[in-house]
Design a protein around this motif. Structure first.
Motif, short mmCIF file in Angstrom:
data_model
loop_
_atom_site.label_atom_id
_atom_site.label_comp_id
_atom_site.label_asym_id
_atom_site.label_seq_id
_atom_site.Cartn_x
_atom_site.Cartn_y
_atom_site.Cartn_z
N GLU B 144 -6.67 2.53 -6.64
CA GLU B 144 -7.85 2.54 -5.75
C GLU B 144 -7.78 1.43 -4.72
O GLU B 144 -8.01 1.64 -3.53
CB GLU B 144 -9.14 2.39 -6.59
CG GLU B 144 -10.37 2.15 -5.72
CD GLU B 144 -11.68 2.08 -6.51
OE1 GLU B 144 -11.88 2.94 -7.39
OE2 GLU B 144 -12.50 1.19 -6.23
N VAL B 145 -7.43 0.23 -5.20
CA VAL B 145 -7.39 -0.93 -4.31
C VAL B 145 -6.31 -0.75 -3.23
O VAL B 145 -6.55 -0.99 -2.04
CB VAL B 145 -7.14 -2.21 -5.15
CG1 VAL B 145 -6.76 -3.37 -4.27
CG2 VAL B 145 -8.38 -2.54 -5.96
N ALA B 146 -5.12 -0.31 -3.64
CA ALA B 146 -4.02 -0.15 -2.68
C ALA B 146 -4.36 0.91 -1.63
O ALA B 146 -4.15 0.70 -0.43
CB ALA B 146 -2.73 0.22 -3.41
N VAL B 147 -4.93 2.01 -2.09
CA VAL B 147 -5.25 3.10 -1.16
C VAL B 147 -6.36 2.66 -0.20
O VAL B 147 -6.31 2.91 1.00
CB VAL B 147 -5.66 4.37 -1.94
CG1 VAL B 147 -6.27 5.40 -1.01
CG2 VAL B 147 -4.46 4.94 -2.67
N LEU B 148 -7.36 1.94 -0.76
CA LEU B 148 -8.50 1.52 0.06
C LEU B 148 -8.08 0.62 1.22
O LEU B 148 -8.49 0.82 2.37
CB LEU B 148 -9.49 0.80 -0.84
CG LEU B 148 -10.97 1.04 -0.58
CD1 LEU B 148 -11.78 0.64 -1.79
CD2 LEU B 148 -11.45 0.32 0.64
N VAL B 149 -7.23 -0.37 0.95
CA VAL B 149 -6.84 -1.27 2.05
C VAL B 149 -5.89 -0.57 3.02
O VAL B 149 -5.95 -0.79 4.23
CB VAL B 149 -6.23 -2.61 1.55
CG1 VAL B 149 -7.31 -3.51 1.00
CG2 VAL B 149 -5.14 -2.39 0.55
#
Lengths: 221, 378
Positions: B144-149
């Motif tokens: 989630e974090v990688a995709v969000l940024v």
């Protein structure tokens, strides 16, 4: 996406000694420079190749590392002496090309070498093109090295009283001998490496990785 | 007045942002923070400086060498200026927000100050914007974090975003397994960091084939994971590898167009990561645009990411120029207000009796308000 800019790709090669040994590998990897590259009278600094998107630049060995580290060139060839001196975090050195073999050594006048006792040193003054490597090398054994940066003809320094020791590349040792110097210690063995810009390898892994493999094949590994 | 030009000199790595760059940076940060907020990351704002003992505790210990210190005359204690905001957000999560339900999603933006600049990025002060996802150990949290940024960058029109995933814990585990410590371990690590195959082969001894294979297992994610799958790793290292594969699979599903690379030996930056980590790049520029990964927030598992605004702004295409209109002195305030609601920037005249057309041009206005009509300035 800016395709034209992305697909451009620069190979940085060192002038001088290493170039003659490197060119057969560059050609075997499939990169053939335009005729002006082999013309000693040409004033060009940047050369086209048989690949429309690949250019070759020919610069000083130390500058090869700088151009590649800052991403101005994507791939280059330079000795690990240069890599040790700069220690650029943005450089990868994935392939030892096995060319340009020599060593980085400490040398001093023959008569000094006979009476010298390195265990008693606390401070040495050294003329060199490699102040960082020299400082690190001597600091590791508790000796402070005061480096005088020279860009060539290091061998003159002891005889003219600039300092008594030098750190320089040695291949046959004949230049040292001709100047009354003796190699007393080897700091590192040196060969030329294929170097790659970190971000270029991360963002164009197939293309850049592919060229590394072609150079590997050219080296016969 | 002192016209000594050296009065303008700033210390290394610090600079003034001028128009239009300063305004552009504020716009870009607002856009990024809006993106984070819309996906449930509530904003927090820690102070610029804290007691050294708390700032550099836990995950913050890894930032100790980069933090400026000052003495607080009031408490007579040492303060540290933040070199990274993640440890501060982790502190907030573990203390004041300990009672909030998990997973806790927080976002932040602020300036950080570092003792030393980098090689490509000499900046010692720069703006960070980031997210932290605290209290979840799931691979879906990492993804989630990688995709969000990565999406936040794509939304800004950053060209060709790519994510390089790494396992900062893998190499230390292998070195410990081999009983390598001290200088020998540091040398080998430096060789791995420079992908210097010759140096690694000469330093690794009997483990040379394993480390050489690890070096070869870098590149496009699918190829690298396939190469990693064939390596004889210990149980702990194997679990890390499987976890990485799971994160890659989830990121792939949510962002199929994102360029994904894997580098199992990459190990740089603040060394507080305890699991899968990643670095963001763009084809347009050589600098890292951001970084993220798994760490411990107090006693909780956490993952997060930080974007570096200076790197991002350096490669973004310039913003649209503002439309400026010169409003001569005495013009009814409501007329200028009406223009502003249409998106014009109004520049007010201060003294009557000037040549308003010349004045508009001198102040870089493309238009002039004459009576209630707009005239283009030539």
């Amino acid at each position: 996406m800016n395709q034209s800019n992305n697909s451009k790709f620069v190979l940085a090669l060192p002038k001088g000694r290493i170039l003659d040994e490197a060119m057969p590998l560059v050609r075997a990897a499939g990169i053939l420079p335009e005729p002006a590259f082999d013309d000693p009278k040409s004033r060009l600094l940047r050369f086209a190749t048989n690949h429309p998107h690949i250019d070759i630049i020919r610069v000083r060995s130390f500058d090869v590392a700088t151009f590649v580290a800052f991403g101005a060139a994507q791939i280059g060839i330079c000795g690990n002496d240069v890599l040790m001196e700069f220690d650029y975090p943005e450089l990868y050195a994935p392939l030892d090309l096995g060319i340009g073999g020599c060593r980085l050594s400490v040398a001093e006048p023959v008569d000094l070498a006979e009476i010298d006792d390195p265990r008693r040193w606390s401070h040495v003054r050294i003329a060199t093109k490699y102040p960082e490597v020299t400082r690190r090398h001597f600091a590791a054994r508790g000796v402070q090295a005061e480096c005088i940066k020279l860009n060539g003809a290091m061998e003159l320094a002891p005889s003219l009283g600039l300092c008594s020791r030098i750190v320089d590349l040695v291949s046959t040792g004949s230049t040292l001998k001709a100047n009354g110097l003796k190699e007393v210690e080897v700091i590192a063995q040196v060969t030329s490496r294929l170097i790659v810009n970190r971000a270029a390898l991360k963002t164009r892994p197939d293309e850049i990785g592919g060229w590394v493999e072609r150079f590997r094949a050219a080296c016969g590994e | 007045m002192n016209d000594d030009p050296t009065r303008a000199l700033l210390p290394t790595g610090l600079r003034d942002l001028l128009p239009p760059d300063a305004g552009r940076e504020a716009d870009v940060v607002a856009q990024i923070m809006g993106h984070f907020l819309a996906q449930g990351y509530a904003r927090v704002k820690p102070p610029l400086t804290e007691f050294e003992s708390t700032l550099l505790d836990g995950a913050g210990a890894a930032t100790a060498a980069q933090a400026f210190r000052v003495m607080d005359p009031l408490s007579q204690r040492m303060l540290g200026l933040r070199a990274d905001m993640t440890p501060q957000v982790a502190r907030i999560a573990a203390s004041r927000l300990a009672g909030e339900p998990r997973p806790l999603r927080l976002s932040y933006s602020g300036e950080v100050l570092r003792v030393k600049g980098g090689h490509l990025r000499p900046e010692r002060q720069f703006l960070q914007a980031g997210i932290e996802l605290i209290g979840s150990d799931a691979a879906s949290a990492d993804a989630e974090v990688a995709v969000l940024v990565a999406e936040a960058l794509a939304a800004l029109n950053v060209p060709g975003v790519s994510v390089d995933l790494s396992l900062p814990t893998l190499v230390p585990a292998l070195l410990a397994d081999l009983g390598l410590t001290g200088e020998a371990a540091a040398d080998l690590r430096a060789g791995l960091d420079h992908k210097d195959a010759a140096r690694v082969a000469s330093l690794a001894g009997t483990a040379a084939p394993l480390f050489t294979a690890l070096l070869a297992a870098t590149g496009p994610a699918d190829r690298a994971l396939a190469a990693l799958a064939g390596l004889p790793l210990t149980a702990a290292a194997g679990a890390e590898r499987d976890r990485l594969a799971e994160v890659v699979e989830r990121v792939r599903r949510d962002a199929p167009d994102l360029t994904l690379t894997v580098d199992p030996v990459e190990y740089r930056g603040f060394e507080y990561h305890t699991g899968a980590a990643f670095t963001l790049f763009s084809r347009a520029g050589g600098c890292e645009l951001g970084r993220g990964g798994r760490y411990r927030a107090g006693n909780e598992p956490a993952t997060g990411a930080t974007l570096f605004l200076d790197s991002i702004l350096a490669i973004l295409p310039p913003g649209l120029p503002e439309r400026r209109v010169y409003v001569p002195v005495g013009t009814p305030r409501a007329w200028a207000q009406a223009l502003r609601t249409q998106g014009w920037v109004t520049v007010a005249g201060l003294t009557p009796g000037t040549d308003v057309a010349a004045e508009a041009k001198r102040l870089n206005c493309g238009h002039l308000l004459a009576g209630d009509s707009l005239i283009e300035v030539r």
